[in-house]
Enzyme design. Structure first.
Site, PDB file in Angstrom:
ATOM      1  N   TYR A 105      22.437  18.170  45.362  1.00  0.00           N
ATOM      2  CA  TYR A 105      22.724  19.615  45.329  1.00  0.00           C
ATOM      3  C   TYR A 105      23.572  19.995  46.547  1.00  0.00           C
ATOM      4  CZ  TYR A 105      21.789  24.666  45.700  1.00  0.00           C
ATOM      5  OH  TYR A 105      21.924  26.030  45.813  1.00  0.00           O
ATOM      6  N   SER A 148      25.990  27.564  49.430  1.00  0.00           N
ATOM      7  CA  SER A 148      24.633  27.456  49.991  1.00  0.00           C
ATOM      8  C   SER A 148      24.682  26.863  51.395  1.00  0.00           C
ATOM      9  CB  SER A 148      23.774  26.553  49.110  1.00  0.00           C
ATOM     10  OG  SER A 148      22.514  26.313  49.728  1.00  0.00           O
TER      11      SER A 148
HETATM   12  N1  LIG Z   1      17.804  30.940  45.373  1.00  0.00           N
HETATM   13  C1  LIG Z   1      18.195  30.307  46.472  1.00  0.00           C
HETATM   14  O1  LIG Z   1      17.379  30.030  47.361  1.00  0.00           O
HETATM   15  C2  LIG Z   1      19.645  29.959  46.672  1.00  0.00           C
HETATM   16  C3  LIG Z   1      20.017  29.526  47.960  1.00  0.00           C
HETATM   17  C4  LIG Z   1      21.341  29.176  48.189  1.00  0.00           C
HETATM   18  C5  LIG Z   1      22.268  29.262  47.150  1.00  0.00           C
HETATM   19  N2  LIG Z   1      21.867  29.679  45.916  1.00  0.00           N
HETATM   20  C6  LIG Z   1      22.884  29.705  44.872  1.00  0.00           C
HETATM   21  O2  LIG Z   1      23.016  31.021  44.371  1.00  0.00           O
HETATM   22  C7  LIG Z   1      23.346  30.988  42.971  1.00  0.00           C
HETATM   23  C8  LIG Z   1      22.324  31.812  42.210  1.00  0.00           C
HETATM   24  O3  LIG Z   1      21.049  31.266  42.479  1.00  0.00           O
HETATM   25  P1  LIG Z   1      19.686  31.933  41.961  1.00  0.00           P
HETATM   26  O4  LIG Z   1      18.665  31.594  42.937  1.00  0.00           O
HETATM   27  O5  LIG Z   1      19.916  33.335  41.558  1.00  0.00           O
HETATM   28  O6  LIG Z   1      19.407  30.976  40.736  1.00  0.00           O
HETATM   29  P2  LIG Z   1      18.816  31.186  39.292  1.00  0.00           P
HETATM   30  O7  LIG Z   1      18.037  32.436  39.208  1.00  0.00           O
HETATM   31  O8  LIG Z   1      18.191  29.891  38.919  1.00  0.00           O
HETATM   32  O9  LIG Z   1      20.171  31.373  38.456  1.00  0.00           O
HETATM   33  C9  LIG Z   1      21.094  30.378  38.244  1.00  0.00           C
HETATM   34  C10 LIG Z   1      21.918  30.861  37.083  1.00  0.00           C
HETATM   35  O10 LIG Z   1      22.955  29.919  36.783  1.00  0.00           O
HETATM   36  C11 LIG Z   1      23.046  29.873  35.384  1.00  0.00           C
HETATM   37  N3  LIG Z   1      23.675  28.676  34.912  1.00  0.00           N
HETATM   38  C12 LIG Z   1      23.354  27.405  35.239  1.00  0.00           C
HETATM   39  N4  LIG Z   1      24.148  26.561  34.573  1.00  0.00           N
HETATM   40  C13 LIG Z   1      24.974  27.330  33.810  1.00  0.00           C
HETATM   41  C14 LIG Z   1      25.982  27.043  32.878  1.00  0.00           C
HETATM   42  N5  LIG Z   1      26.324  25.779  32.574  1.00  0.00           N
HETATM   43  N6  LIG Z   1      26.621  28.051  32.247  1.00  0.00           N
HETATM   44  C15 LIG Z   1      26.283  29.324  32.524  1.00  0.00           C
HETATM   45  N7  LIG Z   1      25.312  29.677  33.398  1.00  0.00           N
HETATM   46  C16 LIG Z   1      24.664  28.674  34.022  1.00  0.00           C
HETATM   47  C17 LIG Z   1      21.613  29.929  34.926  1.00  0.00           C
HETATM   48  O11 LIG Z   1      21.560  30.234  33.571  1.00  0.00           O
HETATM   49  P3  LIG Z   1      20.343  29.679  32.649  1.00  0.00           P
HETATM   50  O12 LIG Z   1      19.228  30.635  32.875  1.00  0.00           O
HETATM   51  O13 LIG Z   1      20.920  29.736  31.270  1.00  0.00           O
HETATM   52  O14 LIG Z   1      20.026  28.287  33.116  1.00  0.00           O
HETATM   53  C18 LIG Z   1      21.084  31.038  35.818  1.00  0.00           C
HETATM   54  O15 LIG Z   1      21.361  32.301  35.291  1.00  0.00           O
HETATM   55  C19 LIG Z   1      23.362  29.513  42.577  1.00  0.00           C
HETATM   56  O16 LIG Z   1      24.688  29.022  42.655  1.00  0.00           O
HETATM   57  C20 LIG Z   1      22.526  28.855  43.654  1.00  0.00           C
HETATM   58  O17 LIG Z   1      22.877  27.500  43.838  1.00  0.00           O
HETATM   59  C21 LIG Z   1      20.587  30.035  45.663  1.00  0.00           C
END
Ligand SMILES: NC(=O)c1ccc[n+]([C@@H]2O[C@H](COP(=O)([O-])OP(=O)(O)OC[C@H]3O[C@@H](n4cnc5c(N)ncnc54)[C@H](OP(=O)(O)O)[C@@H]3O)[C@@H](O)[C@H]2O)c1
Length: 250
Positions: free
Chosen positions: A156, A143
Site C-alpha cells: 500500500y 497517504s
Molecule cells: N482512512 C485513512 O486512514 C486514510 C489514510 C491515508 C490515506 N487514505 C486514502 O484516502 C482515500 C479515501 O480513503 P477512505 O478512508 O475514505 O477509504 P474508504 O472509505 O475505504 O473508501 C475508499 C473508496 O474507494 C473506492 N474504490 C476502491 N476501488 C475502486 C474502484 N476500482 N473503482 C471505484 N471506486 C473504488 C471504494 O469503493 P467500494 O466501496 O466500491 O470499494 C471506496 O468508496 C483512499 O485513497 C485512501 O487510500 C485514507
C-alpha cells in the site's frame, strides 16, 4: 460553511468515508457534484443524502475505475453534466491485504493498480483538460504511508509513494498553466478502510479531516498533511537511519 461562488466538483470514489464527509460540506454550501463510485446502492444513498443537504446539482455514474479504458468517456460525460469543472477530488483507494500481497503478486498488483495506475490514468486526462483551460483544482488523496516503506504495509505504501511522486510532478508541470494540483497526505482516519486496524478508535475524526480538506482545497494548498501533526511525525520517521529502521516493527 459559506461559499461565495458555487463550485462544480467531480468526486472519484464518492462512497469513501473521507469523500462523503467532504461532500456533505460541499452540498451544504450549495456546490454542484458529480459522484463516481462502483457500488450502485451506496452511491444512490450518498447522492440522496447530499440532495437533502442543499447541493445545487447532483449527478452520478456507477463505474469500476480500475477499468482505465472507460476513463476518457466517463470524465467527458461528468464534465458535460457539470457544465465545466472547478475541482476533481480523488478518493478511490484500497488498503489491500499486505500478507496476501507477500504470498503472491496478484494482490500486490491489484493494490498498485487501484491506488496508482487508475489515478494516474484519470489524472493524465484531467490535467490536459484543465491545462487547456488554465483552470481547475486536482486534489488527490495519497497517504503518509507513501513517505517511507514499512514492513507492515509496504505494498500500500509503495502505491501511495508512486501516487505522491506522480501528483508532485504533475503539479510541477501544470501549476504554471493555472491548474492547482494538490497532494493530500492523511494520517490514519476513522473510516471503513481502517475500522479493523489496531487502535482505530484513536484515529482522526473524519468530519474534522473533511473541514481541513475543504478549506485547503479552496486555497489550493500544494501539499496537505491531515491532521497537521503528521508533517512533524513523518519528518522524524524519515530521519531514522535505515540500519535502525529495518529492525523496528513498524
Ligand atoms: N482512512 C485513512 O486512514 C486514510 C489514510 C491515508 C490515506 N487514505 C486514502 O484516502 C482515500 C479515501 O480513503 P477512505 O478512508 O475514505 O477509504 P474508504 O472509505 O475505504 O473508501 C475508499 C473508496 O474507494 C473506492 N474504490 C476502491 N476501488 C475502486 C474502484 N476500482 N473503482 C471505484 N471506486 C473504488 C471504494 O469503493 P467500494 O466501496 O466500491 O470499494 C471506496 O468508496 C483512499 O485513497 C485512501 O487510500 C485514507
Amino acid at each position: 460553511m459559506t461559499n461565495p461562488a458555487p463550485k462544480r466538483i467531480l468526486v472519484l470514489g464518492a462512497t469513501s468515508g473521507i469523500a462523503e464527509a467532504c461532500c456533505r460540506l460541499w452540498a451544504e454550501r450549495g456546490d454542484s457534484l458529480f459522484l463516481v463510485a462502483r457500488n450502485s446502492d451506496r452511491l444512490a444513498a450518498v447522492a440522496a443524502d447530499l440532495r437533502t443537504r442543499g447541493a445545487s446539482y447532483i449527478d452520478s455514474a456507477v463505474a469500476d475505475l480500475d477499468d482505465t479504458a472507460i476513463h476518457p468517456e466517463l470524465l467527458a460525460h461528468a464534465i458535460n453534466s457539470l457544465a465545466g469543472l472547478d475541482i476533481a477530488f480523488f478518493a478511490l483507494g484500497v488498503l489491500g491485504d499486505q500478507q496476501k500481497a507477500e504470498r503472491g503478486f496478484a494482490e500486490a498488483g491489484q493494490i498498485l493498480h487501484t491506488n496508482l495506475v487508475a489515478p494516474a490514468s484519470l489524472l493524465t486526462w484531467l490535467a490536459n483538460y484543465c491545462a487547456q483551460r488554465h483552470s481547475g483544482t486536482l486534489a488527490v488523496l495519497s497517504s503518509v504511508a507513501g513517505e517511507r516503506g514499512r514492513k507492515s504495509n509496504y505494498v500500500y505504501g509503495s502505491s501511495k509513494a508512486g501516487l505522491t511522486a506522480f501528483v508532485d510532478g504533475l503539479r510541477n508541470r501544470i501549476d504554471r498553466e493555472g491548474v492547482r494540483v494538490m497532494t493530500i497526505k492523511p494520517g490514519p482516519v476513522k473510516t471503513a478502510m481502517t475500522q479493523s486496524m489496531k487502535g482505530s478508535k484513536k484515529f482522526a475524526d473524519v468530519e474534522k479531516v473533511a473541514v481541513t480538506l475543504v478549506t485547503a482545497i479552496d486555497k489550493g494548498t500544494d501539499v496537505v498533511y491531515v491532521p497537521g501533526i503528521w508533517r512533524v511525525i513523518m519528518t522524524v520517521i524519515r530521519a531514522i537511519p535505515e540500519r535502525v529502521f529495518k529492525k523496528l516493527n513498524l
